[in-house]
Design an enzyme around this catalytic site. Structure first.
Site, PDB file in Angstrom:
ATOM      1  N   HIS A  56       0.813  -1.213   0.000  1.00  0.00           N
ATOM      2  CA  HIS A  56       0.000   0.000   0.000  1.00  0.00           C
ATOM      3  C   HIS A  56       0.846   1.263   0.000  1.00  0.00           C
ATOM      4  O   HIS A  56       1.956   1.274   0.525  1.00  0.00           O
ATOM      5  CB  HIS A  56      -0.883   0.044   1.257  1.00  0.00           C
ATOM      6  CG  HIS A  56      -1.770  -1.143   1.403  1.00  0.00           C
ATOM      7  ND1 HIS A  56      -2.086  -1.676   2.635  1.00  0.00           N
ATOM      8  CD2 HIS A  56      -2.401  -1.920   0.500  1.00  0.00           C
ATOM      9  CE1 HIS A  56      -2.883  -2.722   2.479  1.00  0.00           C
ATOM     10  NE2 HIS A  56      -3.086  -2.892   1.193  1.00  0.00           N
TER      11      HIS A  56
ATOM     12  N   ASP B 189      -6.265  -6.369  -2.129  1.00  0.00           N
ATOM     13  CA  ASP B 189      -4.828  -6.547  -2.319  1.00  0.00           C
ATOM     14  C   ASP B 189      -4.512  -7.533  -3.447  1.00  0.00           C
ATOM     15  O   ASP B 189      -3.460  -7.444  -4.080  1.00  0.00           O
ATOM     16  CB  ASP B 189      -4.159  -6.981  -1.031  1.00  0.00           C
ATOM     17  CG  ASP B 189      -4.041  -5.831  -0.019  1.00  0.00           C
ATOM     18  OD1 ASP B 189      -4.315  -4.670  -0.386  1.00  0.00           O
ATOM     19  OD2 ASP B 189      -3.684  -6.099   1.147  1.00  0.00           O
TER      20      ASP B 189
ATOM     21  N   TYR C 108       1.816   1.230  14.206  1.00  0.00           N
ATOM     22  CA  TYR C 108       2.620   2.176  13.432  1.00  0.00           C
ATOM     23  C   TYR C 108       2.146   3.611  13.567  1.00  0.00           C
ATOM     24  O   TYR C 108       0.974   3.882  13.768  1.00  0.00           O
ATOM     25  CB  TYR C 108       2.712   1.779  11.969  1.00  0.00           C
ATOM     26  CG  TYR C 108       1.413   1.592  11.223  1.00  0.00           C
ATOM     27  CD1 TYR C 108       0.992   2.531  10.282  1.00  0.00           C
ATOM     28  CD2 TYR C 108       0.621   0.474  11.424  1.00  0.00           C
ATOM     29  CE1 TYR C 108      -0.180   2.348   9.565  1.00  0.00           C
ATOM     30  CE2 TYR C 108      -0.552   0.280  10.714  1.00  0.00           C
ATOM     31  CZ  TYR C 108      -0.952   1.220   9.790  1.00  0.00           C
ATOM     32  OH  TYR C 108      -2.113   1.049   9.087  1.00  0.00           O
TER      33      TYR C 108
ATOM     34  N   LYS D 263       6.084   6.092   7.732  1.00  0.00           N
ATOM     35  CA  LYS D 263       5.570   5.203   8.774  1.00  0.00           C
ATOM     36  C   LYS D 263       6.717   4.676   9.631  1.00  0.00           C
ATOM     37  O   LYS D 263       7.752   4.271   9.106  1.00  0.00           O
ATOM     38  CB  LYS D 263       4.840   4.007   8.159  1.00  0.00           C
ATOM     39  CG  LYS D 263       3.608   4.385   7.372  1.00  0.00           C
ATOM     40  CD  LYS D 263       2.984   3.166   6.706  1.00  0.00           C
ATOM     41  CE  LYS D 263       1.768   3.580   5.883  1.00  0.00           C
ATOM     42  NZ  LYS D 263       1.219   2.432   5.151  1.00  0.00           N
TER      43      LYS D 263
END
Length: 175
Positions: free
Chosen positions: A62, A169, A131, A71
Site C-alpha cells: 500500500h 490486495d 505504526y 511510517k
C-alpha cells in the site's frame, strides 16, 4: 537511547531501542523525538494505528498517492516480515525492495519514508502491528501494487501455506 541503521535503500532505517530488563521484566522507550532528531530523523507523526492479523495474512503493498505517509512500524505481539518498496521518481533504487523481520521479541522498528509502498506477512499464529504515520490516512488516496509483482521480485518467506490476502490486495496492478 536508540540504535539507528540505514538500510541498503537510502531513507529506510531499522531502529532498535535500548531495552532495560531484570527479573521483573523489561522497559524500553518506543519513541523519543529527541533521540530520533539526534539520529537525523526529523519526522512529525500525526496518527497511530494498530492491527491484528493471523498467520499467513499478507497486507499490502500500500501507499498514498497525493498525500504520502512516512511510517514508523513495529510489532508488539508475534512476528512479521515487513517490506518497503521505493516508489520515489528518479531514485536510483526505484522499484527495489527491502525486508526485515519485526517481532515482539526483537523489538526492532522500521522507518519507511514517504513515497514507498509498504506491506507485511504474518509469520506467527497472530501478530499485532503498530505504526505511526506522518500524514492522515485518506481512503480515496490509497494506491497499491500486487504483492507478487515480478518486476520487484520480493522474496516472501515460505510458510508452507497459501497466503491470506484481501480481495483488494489481490487486485492491485504492477509497478
Amino acid at each position: 537511547m536508540i540504535s539507528v541503521t540505514e538500510c541498503a535503500i537510502k531513507g529506510l532505517y531499522v531502529i532498535e531501542p535500548k531495552v532495560f530488563g531484570d527479573s521483573r521484566g523489561w522497559f524500553c522507550e518506543t519513541y523519543n523525538k529527541n533521540d530520533m532528531e539526534a539520529a537525523g530523523l526529523n519526522m512529525n507523526f500525526v496518527q497511530d494505528n494498530q492491527s491484528m492479523s493471523i498467520k499467513g495474512v499478507l497486507r499490502g503493498l500500500h501507499y498514498q498517492k497525493r498525500f504520502p505517509q512516512g511510517k514508523l512500524v513495529r510489532v508488539v505481539r508475534g512476528a512479521v516480515f515487513d517490506v518497503a518498496v521505493d516508489l520515489r521518481e528518479g531514485s536510483a533504487t526505484y522499484g527495489k525492495w527491502y525486508g526485515v523481520e519485526l517481532s515482539a521479541e526483537n523489538k526492532k522498528q522500521f522507518y519507511i519514508p514517504e513515497n514507498f509502498a509498504h506491506g507485511f506477512l504474518v509469520l506467527t499464529d497472530e501478530a499485532e502491528f503498530v505504526y505511526k504515520c506522518t500524514d492522515f490516512y485518506r481512503a480515496d488516496d490509497e494506491g497499491g501494487i500486487i504483492w507478487n509483482e515480478p518486476k520487484i521480485g520480493i522474496e516472501w518467506p515460505d510458510l508452507g501455506m497459501e497466503f491470506i490476502i484481501s480481495d483488494k490486495d489481490k487486485n492491485w496492478g504492477g509497478i
